[in-house]
Scaffold this motif. Structure first.
Motif, PDB file in Angstrom:
ATOM      1  N   ASN A  39       0.832  -1.201   0.000  1.00 23.74           N
ATOM      2  CA  ASN A  39       0.000   0.000   0.000  1.00 23.74           C
ATOM      3  C   ASN A  39       0.869   1.254   0.000  1.00 23.74           C
ATOM      4  OD1 ASN A  39      -2.005   1.920   0.283  1.00 23.74           O
ATOM      5  ND2 ASN A  39      -2.288   1.551   2.470  1.00 23.74           N
ATOM      6  N   GLU A  40       1.859   1.298   0.895  1.00 22.81           N
ATOM      7  CA  GLU A  40       2.741   2.460   0.994  1.00 22.81           C
ATOM      8  C   GLU A  40       3.586   2.623  -0.267  1.00 22.81           C
ATOM      9  OE1 GLU A  40       3.406   4.868   3.718  1.00 22.81           O
ATOM     10  OE2 GLU A  40       1.329   4.241   3.978  1.00 22.81           O
ATOM     11  N   TYR A  41       4.032   1.498  -0.837  1.00 18.18           N
ATOM     12  CA  TYR A  41       4.820   1.592  -2.060  1.00 18.18           C
ATOM     13  C   TYR A  41       3.968   2.116  -3.216  1.00 18.18           C
ATOM     14  CZ  TYR A  41       7.594   0.389  -6.115  1.00 18.18           C
ATOM     15  OH  TYR A  41       8.286   0.459  -7.302  1.00 18.18           O
ATOM     16  N   GLY A  42       2.730   1.629  -3.316  1.00 19.73           N
ATOM     17  CA  GLY A  42       1.837   2.130  -4.354  1.00 19.73           C
ATOM     18  C   GLY A  42       1.584   3.617  -4.197  1.00 19.73           C
ATOM     19  N   LEU A  43       1.455   4.086  -2.964  1.00 14.29           N
ATOM     20  CA  LEU A  43       1.272   5.510  -2.707  1.00 14.29           C
ATOM     21  C   LEU A  43       2.504   6.298  -3.136  1.00 14.29           C
ATOM     22  CD1 LEU A  43      -0.274   7.897  -1.464  1.00 14.29           C
ATOM     23  CD2 LEU A  43       0.719   7.283   0.755  1.00 14.29           C
ATOM     24  N   PHE A  44       3.690   5.781  -2.819  1.00 15.90           N
ATOM     25  CA  PHE A  44       4.932   6.454  -3.201  1.00 15.90           C
ATOM     26  C   PHE A  44       5.037   6.616  -4.719  1.00 15.90           C
ATOM     27  CE2 PHE A  44       9.529   5.646  -4.354  1.00 15.90           C
ATOM     28  CZ  PHE A  44       9.923   6.968  -4.216  1.00 15.90           C
ATOM     29  N   VAL A  45       4.772   5.546  -5.462  1.00 15.65           N
ATOM     30  CA  VAL A  45       4.854   5.619  -6.922  1.00 15.65           C
ATOM     31  C   VAL A  45       3.819   6.601  -7.466  1.00 15.65           C
ATOM     32  CG1 VAL A  45       4.622   4.317  -9.069  1.00 15.65           C
ATOM     33  CG2 VAL A  45       5.767   3.287  -7.109  1.00 15.65           C
ATOM     34  N   THR A  46       2.631   6.612  -6.872  1.00 13.92           N
ATOM     35  CA  THR A  46       1.595   7.553  -7.299  1.00 13.92           C
ATOM     36  C   THR A  46       2.032   8.991  -7.054  1.00 13.92           C
ATOM     37  OG1 THR A  46      -0.102   5.911  -6.782  1.00 13.92           O
ATOM     38  CG2 THR A  46      -0.831   8.181  -7.067  1.00 13.92           C
ATOM     39  N   LEU A  47       2.623   9.241  -5.892  1.00  9.19           N
ATOM     40  CA  LEU A  47       3.088  10.605  -5.576  1.00  9.19           C
ATOM     41  C   LEU A  47       4.201  11.047  -6.517  1.00  9.19           C
ATOM     42  CD1 LEU A  47       3.013  10.539  -1.667  1.00  9.19           C
ATOM     43  CD2 LEU A  47       1.443  11.715  -3.215  1.00  9.19           C
ATOM     44  N   LEU A  48       5.025  10.112  -6.977  1.00  5.50           N
ATOM     45  CA  LEU A  48       6.046  10.462  -7.975  1.00  5.50           C
ATOM     46  C   LEU A  48       5.396  10.969  -9.258  1.00  5.50           C
ATOM     47  CD1 LEU A  48       8.687   7.565  -7.718  1.00  5.50           C
ATOM     48  CD2 LEU A  48       8.891   9.915  -6.880  1.00  5.50           C
ATOM     49  N   GLN A  49       4.287  10.342  -9.666  1.00  4.58           N
ATOM     50  CA  GLN A  49       3.599  10.793 -10.870  1.00  4.58           C
ATOM     51  C   GLN A  49       2.854  12.106 -10.628  1.00  4.58           C
ATOM     52  OE1 GLN A  49       4.866   9.139 -13.251  1.00  4.58           O
ATOM     53  NE2 GLN A  49       5.652   7.787 -11.647  1.00  4.58           N
ATOM     54  N   LYS A 115      -5.918   7.283  -1.449  1.00  5.40           N
ATOM     55  CA  LYS A 115      -6.010   6.174  -0.490  1.00  5.40           C
ATOM     56  C   LYS A 115      -4.827   6.193   0.476  1.00  5.40           C
ATOM     57  CE  LYS A 115      -8.439   3.313  -3.914  1.00  5.40           C
ATOM     58  NZ  LYS A 115      -8.403   2.093  -4.759  1.00  5.40           N
ATOM     59  N   ALA A 116      -4.516   7.396   0.968  1.00  5.91           N
ATOM     60  CA  ALA A 116      -3.397   7.583   1.895  1.00  5.91           C
ATOM     61  C   ALA A 116      -3.917   7.576   3.331  1.00  5.91           C
ATOM     62  CB  ALA A 116      -2.676   8.899   1.607  1.00  5.91           C
ATOM     63  N   SER A 117      -3.219   6.880   4.203  1.00  4.92           N
ATOM     64  CA  SER A 117      -3.645   6.787   5.601  1.00  4.92           C
ATOM     65  C   SER A 117      -3.116   7.935   6.452  1.00  4.92           C
ATOM     66  CB  SER A 117      -3.167   5.456   6.194  1.00  4.92           C
ATOM     67  OG  SER A 117      -1.750   5.337   6.083  1.00  4.92           O
ATOM     68  N   SER A 118      -2.105   8.636   5.950  1.00  2.00           N
ATOM     69  CA  SER A 118      -1.505   9.748   6.696  1.00  2.00           C
ATOM     70  C   SER A 118      -1.272  10.935   5.751  1.00  2.00           C
ATOM     71  CB  SER A 118      -0.172   9.313   7.319  1.00  2.00           C
ATOM     72  OG  SER A 118       0.559  10.435   7.791  1.00  2.00           O
ATOM     73  N   PRO A 119      -1.478  12.158   6.241  1.00  2.00           N
ATOM     74  CA  PRO A 119      -1.245  13.332   5.374  1.00  2.00           C
ATOM     75  C   PRO A 119       0.222  13.706   5.228  1.00  2.00           C
ATOM     76  CG  PRO A 119      -1.960  14.049   7.551  1.00  2.00           C
ATOM     77  CD  PRO A 119      -2.019  12.544   7.561  1.00  2.00           C
ATOM     78  N   PHE A 120       1.114  13.115   6.048  1.00  2.00           N
ATOM     79  CA  PHE A 120       2.513  13.544   6.044  1.00  2.00           C
ATOM     80  C   PHE A 120       3.179  13.385   4.676  1.00  2.00           C
ATOM     81  CE2 PHE A 120       7.050  13.041   7.584  1.00  2.00           C
ATOM     82  CZ  PHE A 120       7.219  14.400   7.801  1.00  2.00           C
ATOM     83  N   PRO A 121       3.006  12.252   3.952  1.00  2.00           N
ATOM     84  CA  PRO A 121       3.602  12.156   2.611  1.00  2.00           C
ATOM     85  C   PRO A 121       3.097  13.243   1.665  1.00  2.00           C
ATOM     86  CG  PRO A 121       2.895   9.990   3.362  1.00  2.00           C
ATOM     87  CD  PRO A 121       2.344  10.977   4.325  1.00  2.00           C
ATOM     88  N   ILE A 122       1.835  13.670   1.832  1.00  2.00           N
ATOM     89  CA  ILE A 122       1.273  14.729   0.999  1.00  2.00           C
ATOM     90  C   ILE A 122       1.969  16.052   1.311  1.00  2.00           C
ATOM     91  CG2 ILE A 122      -0.845  15.836   0.209  1.00  2.00           C
ATOM     92  CD1 ILE A 122      -0.786  12.788  -0.166  1.00  2.00           C
ATOM     93  N   TYR A 123       2.194  16.328   2.590  1.00  2.00           N
ATOM     94  CA  TYR A 123       2.880  17.559   2.974  1.00  2.00           C
ATOM     95  C   TYR A 123       4.295  17.600   2.409  1.00  2.00           C
ATOM     96  CZ  TYR A 123      -0.922  17.879   6.417  1.00  2.00           C
ATOM     97  OH  TYR A 123      -2.147  17.938   7.030  1.00  2.00           O
ATOM     98  N   LEU A 124       4.990  16.470   2.470  1.00  2.00           N
ATOM     99  CA  LEU A 124       6.340  16.405   1.914  1.00  2.00           C
ATOM    100  C   LEU A 124       6.314  16.600   0.397  1.00  2.00           C
ATOM    101  CD1 LEU A 124       7.990  13.489   3.930  1.00  2.00           C
ATOM    102  CD2 LEU A 124       8.594  15.907   4.009  1.00  2.00           C
ATOM    103  N   THR A 125       5.286  16.070  -0.249  1.00  2.00           N
ATOM    104  CA  THR A 125       5.168  16.240  -1.694  1.00  2.00           C
ATOM    105  C   THR A 125       5.020  17.718  -2.048  1.00  2.00           C
ATOM    106  OG1 THR A 125       4.117  14.066  -1.872  1.00  2.00           O
ATOM    107  CG2 THR A 125       3.847  15.558  -3.736  1.00  2.00           C
ATOM    108  N   ILE A 126       4.295  18.467  -1.221  1.00  2.00           N
ATOM    109  CA  ILE A 126       4.178  19.916  -1.444  1.00  2.00           C
ATOM    110  C   ILE A 126       5.554  20.571  -1.372  1.00  2.00           C
ATOM    111  CG2 ILE A 126       3.222  22.060  -0.538  1.00  2.00           C
ATOM    112  CD1 ILE A 126       0.861  20.411   0.530  1.00  2.00           C
TER     113      ILE A 126
END
Length: 423
Positions: A39-49, A115-126
């Motif tokens: 799940n986390e890996y799929g989120l990471f790849v999605t955030l890269l795109q 489908k992210a369980s935590s907002p922290f990866p989103i904040y880092l993406t910003i």
């Protein structure tokens, strides 16, 4: 400047080598996916795109700065260019603040979509968005100066620092998707600093009051370039976001892993178009056809080799890993990735070729065909939305083949437009 064939292929070879090294390092980052759940890996790849899509406004900047830097021969031109760089950086910074604020306000909807369980990866993406937007501008300056040595060096730095940072944050500190995105932030920042240092003579030229910034002229150049290059960037990245929405979180991880090979093909072949660009800016008459032909043939050859190698790997990997007991727990995942691999690389191959023709058009400021390219991307977006909202979810192969069909249409149109340029 020696623009003969030997110089082209020497510079092109270095850029291919640099991009290959950087690409291998960036791809090696996905090795640390073994320390992340699917799940986390799929989120990471999605955030890269998502980051690739965030970079669309800056794509026009790279091309315009490559054009303007290549053609800035007088002291006044260089002073105007420096003033423009400083002004546009300020505009990019303010736009980044606005986009970041909007993202924070829409935080709940974004978390649900990804489908992210935590907002922290989103904040880092910003946070990653700022160097992601600034780097193309700096690389465009190096490209226009034909400083391919440090253009390749900045690319390698991005890959090397990213690999080390992600390894430390994910494998050592168990950072999951947030740690991986943090490593991307560190790598991009290091690359930005290196590129800024080696083109400092360009953006520091003249005093803050000596150069002129003609906003209307820059808009006239940037808007069609952003649309033209943004169409290709959308074709490269949008499928992953749709797949994250359509597929289960585990299947999106498998899809993302296979997709990185296909996207890697486009990135690996891109340097020949980068080397071609400043040469097309200065090319006249029949030399345009020669420069374009060299880049297209080189991209075709590299693409065919990559696609053939990945197809063979997709066929052979499951049987190879079935004989390795130590990897028995990974055999199912490897088999799933291998099944999708040939679909992905051959679906991305037309996009790699199309990017050469699009770069030739934009280098010579032939913007008449840009609306057609944008229309292809817009219809593709509608197709993805249709797939997303189907009652019966499509398979992974259906999503990939939809991508391949639209990439092929994109190639046919781009080639036709470019051939008119050199006719």
């Amino acid at each position: 400047m020696d623009d003969n064939r030997e110089t082209f292929f020497r510079q092109g070879s270095w850029m291919v080598t640099a991009t290959f090294i950087s690409g291998v390092l960036m791809f090696a980052v996905h090795f640390f996916g073994g320390w992340m759940n699917r799940n986390e890996y799929g989120l990471f790849v999605t955030l890269l795109q998502v980051l690739n899509l965030m970079m669309i406004p800056a794509l026009g900047l790279q091309t315009v700065f490559a054009q303007r830097t290549a053609s800035a021969t007088s002291a006044d031109d260089r002073s105007d260019l420096a003033a423009s760089i400083r002004k546009i950086f300020l505009i990019c910074f303010l736009c980044w603040i606005a986009i970041g604020t909007a993202t924070l306000l829409l935080n709940t909807q974004i978390l649900a979509t990804l489908k992210a369980s935590s907002p922290f990866p989103i904040y880092l993406t910003i946070l990653v968005g700022l160097p992601q937007v600034c780097l193309p501008m700096l690389l465009g300056i190096l490209q226009g100066k034909q400083n391919f040595g440090w253009l390749g060096g900045a690319s390698i730095t991005n890959g090397a620092v990213r690999f080390l940072a992600v390894g430390l944050l994910v494998a050592v500190f168990s950072g999951q998707a947030a740690g991986a995105v943090g490593g991307v932030l560190i790598g991009l920042s290091a690359s930005c600093l290196l590129a800024a240092w080696h083109c400092r003579d360009t953006w520091t030229a003249g005093s803050s009051k000596s150069g002129q910034f003609n906003a209307n002229e820059w808009l006239r150049r940037i808007v069609p370039l952003t649309l033209g290059l943004g169409a290709g960037q959308f074709m490269l990245s949008a499928d992953m976001i749709a797949a994250r929405n359509i597929l289960s979180v585990t299947d999106s991880g498998t899809y993302g892993a296979a997709g990185m090979f296909g996207r890697g093909l486009v990135i690996f072949t891109a340097p020949l178009a980068a080397v071609m660009f400043p040469k097309m800016v200065r090319a006249i008459d029949r030399s345009k056809a020669t420069v374009l032909g060299q880049a297209a043939k080189g991209t075709l050859l590299l693409g065919l080799l990559c696609c053939t190698g990945c197809t063979l790997a997709g066929w052979l990997l499951p049987s190879v890993f079935s004989n390795l007991p130590s990897l028995a727990s990974k055999q199912k995942v490897i088999a799933e990735i291998a099944l999708l691999l040939p679909y992905f690389v051959w679906s991305m191959f037309p996009l790699a070729l199309a990017n050469v023709y699009v770069a030739a058009l934009l280098a010579k400021e032939q913007y008449g065909g840009v609306p057609i390219l944008v229309a292809v991307a817009a219809i593709y977006a509608i197709a993805l939305l249709w797939l997303t909202n189907k009652t019966e979810p499509p398979t992974q192969q259906t999503i990939i083949l939809t991508l391949g069909g639209f990439n092929l249409a994109y190639l046919v149109i781009a080639r036709h437009l470019a051939k008119r340029l050199v006719a």
